[in-house]
Design an enzyme around this catalytic site. Structure first.
Site, PDB file in Angstrom:
ATOM      1  N   SER A 217       5.853  -0.312  -9.051  1.00 30.39           N
ATOM      2  CA  SER A 217       7.206  -0.503  -8.667  1.00 30.39           C
ATOM      3  C   SER A 217       8.168   0.074  -9.517  1.00 30.39           C
ATOM      4  O   SER A 217       7.863   0.000 -10.766  1.00 30.39           O
ATOM      5  CB  SER A 217       7.443  -2.001  -8.419  1.00 30.39           C
ATOM      6  OG  SER A 217       7.565  -2.702  -9.680  1.00 30.39           O
ATOM      7  N   GLU A 238       5.172   6.952 -12.062  1.00 33.34           N
ATOM      8  CA  GLU A 238       5.410   7.310 -10.687  1.00 33.34           C
ATOM      9  C   GLU A 238       5.708   5.755  -9.976  1.00 33.34           C
ATOM     10  O   GLU A 238       4.877   4.927  -9.927  1.00 33.34           O
ATOM     11  CB  GLU A 238       4.102   7.739 -10.203  1.00 33.34           C
ATOM     12  CG  GLU A 238       4.338   8.455  -8.861  1.00 33.34           C
ATOM     13  CD  GLU A 238       3.568   7.420  -7.682  1.00 33.34           C
ATOM     14  OE1 GLU A 238       4.216   6.519  -7.253  1.00 33.34           O
ATOM     15  OE2 GLU A 238       2.300   7.620  -7.472  1.00 33.34           O
ATOM     16  N   CYS A 272       2.700   4.605  -2.035  1.00 31.46           N
ATOM     17  CA  CYS A 272       3.866   4.827  -2.507  1.00 31.46           C
ATOM     18  C   CYS A 272       4.505   6.040  -1.762  1.00 31.46           C
ATOM     19  O   CYS A 272       5.524   6.044  -1.399  1.00 31.46           O
ATOM     20  CB  CYS A 272       3.823   5.220  -4.037  1.00 31.46           C
ATOM     21  SG  CYS A 272       3.356   3.984  -5.256  1.00 31.46           S
TER      22      CYS A 272
END
Length: 472
Positions: A217, A238, A272
């Site tokens: 996150s 990332e 993601c």
């Protein structure tokens, strides 16, 4: 002895449960900061010997490690399915294990010859790359094995050793993967340390760690960046995405529906770089909604070990509550639920594949990353409006454009603020293509030569032409 038996503590530990059934999967030790210190010290002591093997020597061992993953793929896939929840079939557990071996081999295939920066007859300069030392890797719970490979493979290829901390939600999968890799790798080249937030914080600030790699996150990523600052560690992060997809008015709804579905619902939406919000023009809106609903209705969801299922539960109850809350808020805000949105009673964190139409762009289901099986479909009247909405958030991991026109696809793609823009697909990452986020979706890149060089220290060697011997 099974792999699961090999990685469990002899006594004690924390019980990990199956998110589909609530049944116990296994136990994981809960080491503390002192254990992390020992792991970092061991990895640091092993690093010079690992670097001294040279690229060819390291590649040979890493190739053998990929063979070991393939040899144990089914046992690892079953454990992954039980701990993470994803089904064995579809783009899920068996797919993830295949990706682990494929990605490791792809990382080894990248050429790493020194770069000649200047050779003009007067000046000659080369760029070489040396190991950084010890890389700390902190992984997520959604693709725990595959993303671990994304982190450790380039780090090890470049001559670093690795201390990896798995998510506390899916530690067994990563410990099992490390166990298999370590049947081939020299001692302490790869050390896995499970633990919670305290271990992660200690790893982020540890003076013995030279680089951090984190996937997760944005909130946690910011905390890791802050913790790394005092020692000026190199960092690759990332982070969250909330990826937008834009359907253009010349698309064929029936032709793109399955691609749209899997772009959004791969790993039950827990990815993601999944499609999180879909923008559709007025002229195609109803048709796209209808075709997507048909595809969603055909996808079986259930316990991952049942071979027919392709969608599974949300990995943890916290994420289930986030998805359920956002869908309830969307419904209360006038959203039209096309399918799903009504979870059944029973064991497991199962939330049905859900499509919600007729939402404004500022509805929380659109504006916040849901990270689960709920896709908002937003109507637009002009392409400029859709692009402005797609670019309107502070994240930009990926995006997609859906059209049969190559020229229009490229034009729109170049107007989107994202690290990767896919055409007529979404989330189709490739080990040959650098991957990283724009805005608050992170910095640094992974994959390909660019990703490998993120795990190394560039060294420029420069002098007058002829003053030193060029690399052979």
């Amino acid at each position: 002895m099974t792999i699961l038996e090999a990685i469990q503590p002899a006594t004690g530990g924390r019980t990990i449960t199956d998110p589909a059934t609530g049944e116990a999967v296994g136990r994981v030790a809960e080491p503390g900061v002192a254990d992390l210190d020992a792991a970092v010290a061991a990895a640091r002591a092993a690093q010079p010997g690992w670097a001294a093997r040279g690229d060819a020597g390291r590649a040979a061992l890493l190739s053998a490690a990929a063979d070991a993953v393939e040899a144990h793929a089914e046992e690892l896939a079953v454990l992954l399915s039980r701990e993470q929840g994803k089904p064995l079939n579809g783009p899920n557990a068996r797919f993830e294990l295949e990706a682990c071996a494929t990605w490791l081999r792809a990382t080894l295939a990248v050429p790493l010859d020194p770069e000649v920066a200047v050779d003009d007859g007067e000046t000659y300069a080369e760029i070489h790359h040396r190991p950084l030392g010890v890389v700390g890797a902190i992984g997520p719970w959604n693709w725990p094995m595959m993303i671990s490979i994304w982190q450790l493979a380039p780090a090890l290829r470049m001559g670093n050793t690795v201390v990896i901390k798995p998510s506390e939600y899916t530690p067994l999968s990563v410990l099992a993967l490390a166990h298999v890799l370590n049947t081939v790798l020299p001692a302490d080249v790869l050390v896995a340390v499970p633990g919670g937030r305290g271990v992660g914080e200690a790893l982020s600030s540890h003076p013995g760690i030279d680089k951090l790699m984190f996937t997760g996150s944005t909130v946690t990523g910011k905390a890791i960046i802050r913790a790394s600052a005092d020692s000026v560690k190199r960092v690759t992060v990332e982070l969250g995405g909330n990826d937008a997809g834009i359907v253009l008015d010349d698309a064929d709804p029936a032709a793109i529906a399955e691609g749209l579905f899997w772009g959004a619902f791969i790993n039950t939406g827990q990815t993601c770089a999944a499609l999180k919000r879909l923008y559709v023009p007025d002229s195609l809106y109803d048709a796209v909604c209808d075709e997507l609903t048909k595809v969603a209705a055909e996808m079986p969801m259930g316990v991952g070990l049942d071979e027919q299922n392709v969608l599974g539960p949300l990995q943890n109850r916290q994420q289930y509550d986030i998805v359920a809350g956002l869908v309830d808020e969307a419904r209360a805000g006038g959203g039209r639920v096309l399918i799903g949105g009504d979870p059944a009673d029973g064991p497991g964190n199962f939330y049905p594949a859900t499509l919600v139409a007729d939402l404004p762009n500022d509805n929380p289901l659109v504006a916040q990353e849901q990270f689960g099986p709920a896709l908002p479909i937003v109507r637009y009247s002009s392409l400029d409006e859709a692009i402005a909405w797609a670019n309107g958030l502070n994240v930009g991991l990926g995006a997609s454009v859906w059209t049969p026109s190559p020229a229009r696809a490229r034009d729109v793609a170049l107007r989107l603020d994202a690290g990767t823009v896919w055409i007529n697909e979404h989330g189709a990452i490739d080990p040959r293509v650098p991957f990283g986020g724009a805005k608050q979706s992170g910095y640094g890149v992974e994959f390909a030569r660019a990703g490998l060089l993120e795990c190394a220290q560039p060294v420029a060697i420069k002098g007058a032409a002829g003053s030193f011997a060029p690399s052979a």
